[in-house]
Scaffold this motif. Structure first.
Motif, PDB file in Angstrom:
ATOM      1  N   GLY A 174     -21.233  57.310 -71.557  1.00 51.13           N
ATOM      2  CA  GLY A 174     -21.846  58.022 -70.452  1.00 51.13           C
ATOM      3  C   GLY A 174     -23.132  57.354 -70.009  1.00 51.13           C
ATOM      4  N   PHE A 175     -23.414  57.462 -68.713  1.00 51.60           N
ATOM      5  CA  PHE A 175     -24.652  56.931 -68.149  1.00 51.60           C
ATOM      6  C   PHE A 175     -24.994  57.756 -66.917  1.00 51.60           C
ATOM      7  CE2 PHE A 175     -21.002  54.488 -66.803  1.00 51.60           C
ATOM      8  CZ  PHE A 175     -21.097  54.464 -65.426  1.00 51.60           C
ATOM      9  N   GLY A 176     -26.243  57.711 -66.518  1.00 52.28           N
ATOM     10  CA  GLY A 176     -26.738  58.542 -65.432  1.00 52.28           C
ATOM     11  C   GLY A 176     -26.176  58.173 -64.072  1.00 52.28           C
ATOM     12  N   PRO A 177     -26.185  59.138 -63.148  1.00 52.60           N
ATOM     13  CA  PRO A 177     -25.705  58.860 -61.789  1.00 52.60           C
ATOM     14  C   PRO A 177     -26.580  57.803 -61.127  1.00 52.60           C
ATOM     15  CG  PRO A 177     -26.752  61.019 -61.902  1.00 52.60           C
ATOM     16  CD  PRO A 177     -26.694  60.485 -63.302  1.00 52.60           C
ATOM     17  N   GLY A 178     -25.948  56.931 -60.373  1.00 53.62           N
ATOM     18  CA  GLY A 178     -26.682  55.874 -59.689  1.00 53.62           C
ATOM     19  C   GLY A 178     -26.863  54.620 -60.513  1.00 53.62           C
ATOM     20  N   GLU A 179     -26.574  54.675 -61.811  1.00 50.77           N
ATOM     21  CA  GLU A 179     -26.678  53.504 -62.666  1.00 50.77           C
ATOM     22  C   GLU A 179     -25.323  52.809 -62.726  1.00 50.77           C
ATOM     23  OE1 GLU A 179     -27.974  54.670 -66.555  1.00 50.77           O
ATOM     24  OE2 GLU A 179     -29.752  55.660 -65.810  1.00 50.77           O
ATOM     25  N   TYR A 180     -25.337  51.522 -62.785  1.00 58.71           N
ATOM     26  CA  TYR A 180     -24.127  50.720 -63.017  1.00 58.71           C
ATOM     27  C   TYR A 180     -23.002  51.048 -62.035  1.00 58.71           C
ATOM     28  CZ  TYR A 180     -26.598  50.218 -67.464  1.00 58.71           C
ATOM     29  OH  TYR A 180     -27.528  49.994 -68.426  1.00 58.71           O
ATOM     30  N   GLU A 181     -23.328  51.149 -60.773  1.00 64.33           N
ATOM     31  CA  GLU A 181     -22.319  51.498 -59.774  1.00 64.33           C
ATOM     32  C   GLU A 181     -21.296  50.391 -59.544  1.00 64.33           C
ATOM     33  OE1 GLU A 181     -24.230  52.895 -56.244  1.00 64.33           O
ATOM     34  OE2 GLU A 181     -25.154  54.583 -57.288  1.00 64.33           O
ATOM     35  N   GLU A 182     -21.566  49.191 -60.053  1.00 66.22           N
ATOM     36  CA  GLU A 182     -20.663  48.074 -59.811  1.00 66.22           C
ATOM     37  C   GLU A 182     -19.474  48.025 -60.766  1.00 66.22           C
ATOM     38  OE1 GLU A 182     -23.514  46.566 -62.957  1.00 66.22           O
ATOM     39  OE2 GLU A 182     -23.697  47.805 -61.184  1.00 66.22           O
ATOM     40  N   PHE A 183     -19.400  48.959 -61.711  1.00 60.41           N
ATOM     41  CA  PHE A 183     -18.330  48.917 -62.701  1.00 60.41           C
ATOM     42  C   PHE A 183     -16.973  49.195 -62.080  1.00 60.41           C
ATOM     43  CE2 PHE A 183     -21.457  50.093 -66.250  1.00 60.41           C
ATOM     44  CZ  PHE A 183     -21.744  48.760 -66.450  1.00 60.41           C
ATOM     45  N   ARG A 184     -16.025  48.385 -62.471  1.00 59.24           N
ATOM     46  CA  ARG A 184     -14.643  48.525 -62.037  1.00 59.24           C
ATOM     47  C   ARG A 184     -13.734  48.352 -63.244  1.00 59.24           C
ATOM     48  NH1 ARG A 184     -17.175  50.162 -58.494  1.00 59.24           N
ATOM     49  NH2 ARG A 184     -17.503  49.357 -56.432  1.00 59.24           N
ATOM     50  N   VAL A 185     -12.533  48.899 -63.149  1.00 54.33           N
ATOM     51  CA  VAL A 185     -11.534  48.687 -64.185  1.00 54.33           C
ATOM     52  C   VAL A 185     -11.283  47.184 -64.297  1.00 54.33           C
ATOM     53  CG1 VAL A 185      -9.102  49.040 -64.784  1.00 54.33           C
ATOM     54  CG2 VAL A 185     -10.463  50.946 -63.909  1.00 54.33           C
ATOM     55  N   GLY A 186     -11.261  46.685 -65.519  1.00 54.61           N
ATOM     56  CA  GLY A 186     -11.048  45.262 -65.772  1.00 54.61           C
ATOM     57  C   GLY A 186     -12.318  44.485 -66.041  1.00 54.61           C
ATOM     58  N   THR A 187     -13.496  45.109 -65.825  1.00 47.82           N
ATOM     59  CA  THR A 187     -14.767  44.426 -66.089  1.00 47.82           C
ATOM     60  C   THR A 187     -14.983  44.307 -67.592  1.00 47.82           C
ATOM     61  OG1 THR A 187     -15.710  45.320 -64.051  1.00 47.82           O
ATOM     62  CG2 THR A 187     -17.265  44.489 -65.686  1.00 47.82           C
ATOM     63  N   HIS A 188     -15.356  43.117 -68.038  1.00 45.29           N
ATOM     64  CA  HIS A 188     -15.642  42.845 -69.448  1.00 45.29           C
ATOM     65  C   HIS A 188     -17.125  43.136 -69.701  1.00 45.29           C
ATOM     66  CE1 HIS A 188     -15.361  39.644 -72.897  1.00 45.29           C
ATOM     67  NE2 HIS A 188     -15.766  40.821 -73.329  1.00 45.29           N
ATOM     68  N   VAL A 189     -17.427  44.056 -70.627  1.00 41.88           N
ATOM     69  CA  VAL A 189     -18.806  44.504 -70.851  1.00 41.88           C
ATOM     70  C   VAL A 189     -19.160  44.513 -72.334  1.00 41.88           C
ATOM     71  CG1 VAL A 189     -18.915  45.951 -68.781  1.00 41.88           C
ATOM     72  CG2 VAL A 189     -18.120  46.947 -70.926  1.00 41.88           C
ATOM     73  N   ILE A 190     -20.452  44.547 -72.590  1.00 39.80           N
ATOM     74  CA  ILE A 190     -20.994  44.845 -73.914  1.00 39.80           C
ATOM     75  C   ILE A 190     -21.853  46.085 -73.735  1.00 39.80           C
ATOM     76  CG2 ILE A 190     -22.424  44.100 -75.851  1.00 39.80           C
ATOM     77  CD1 ILE A 190     -21.816  41.204 -75.026  1.00 39.80           C
ATOM     78  N   VAL A 191     -21.536  47.136 -74.497  1.00 42.35           N
ATOM     79  CA  VAL A 191     -22.245  48.408 -74.392  1.00 42.35           C
ATOM     80  C   VAL A 191     -23.080  48.601 -75.648  1.00 42.35           C
ATOM     81  CG1 VAL A 191     -22.018  50.882 -74.021  1.00 42.35           C
ATOM     82  CG2 VAL A 191     -20.295  49.340 -73.088  1.00 42.35           C
ATOM     83  N   TYR A 192     -24.332  49.007 -75.472  1.00 38.27           N
ATOM     84  CA  TYR A 192     -25.245  49.279 -76.586  1.00 38.27           C
ATOM     85  C   TYR A 192     -25.463  50.785 -76.661  1.00 38.27           C
ATOM     86  CZ  TYR A 192     -26.046  44.309 -76.096  1.00 38.27           C
ATOM     87  OH  TYR A 192     -25.864  42.946 -76.020  1.00 38.27           O
ATOM     88  N   TRP A 193     -25.378  51.338 -77.863  1.00 29.42           N
ATOM     89  CA  TRP A 193     -25.533  52.779 -78.060  1.00 29.42           C
ATOM     90  C   TRP A 193     -26.218  53.018 -79.398  1.00 29.42           C
ATOM     91  CZ3 TRP A 193     -22.125  55.354 -81.682  1.00 29.42           C
ATOM     92  CH2 TRP A 193     -21.217  54.502 -82.297  1.00 29.42           C
TER      93      TRP A 193
END
Length: 123
Positions: free
Chosen positions: A82-101
């Motif tokens: 989860g992330f706040g509204p307006g953040e990371y709007e460029e995310f699309r299915v198929g994007t390769h990411v590293i998530v920190y939690w």
């Protein structure tokens, strides 16, 4: 007088060193997961979510239903982030990411976690 000056300098260096250690320990306390975004959920005015699944390719997710993607996430240690509204709007299915939690998660399958930072590896 010199003794007081030396004590002051030692105290100042000790305090500055402790502050630097605190910052670096916060950075290393985050966990990370690398994977492919297989689903993007947008909730109006609330937290948005991405479902990230590690150890898969973009070809593995093509032509899959939502239920199949969730099952793939369950089998491969995927998670919703989860992330706040307006953040990371460029995310699309198929994007390769590293998530920190921070290690906290809700007890669901796949688990739900709060993303502290997300880096895009490739789109």
């Amino acid at each position: 007088m010199k003794r007081v000056l030396y004590l002051f300098l030692i105290l100042l260096v000790s305090i500055m060193g402790a502050c630097g250690q605190e910052q670096s320990s916060n950075d290393t306390s985050l966990l990370e997961q690398e994977g492919i975004i297989v689903e993007v959920k947008e909730h109006q005015g609330r937290w948005n979510q991405i479902l990230v699944v590690p150890n898969i390719s973009e070809d593995d997710i093509s032509n899959k239903t939502t239920a199949e993607l969730i099952e793939m996430a369950q089998e491969n240690d995927g998670a919703y982030y989860g992330f706040g509204p307006g953040e990371y709007e460029e995310f699309r299915v198929g994007t390769h990411v590293i998530v920190y939690w921070n290690g906290d998660q809700e007890d669901s399958d796949p688990p739900q976690r709060e993303a502290k930072k997300i880096d895009v590896v490739s789109k």
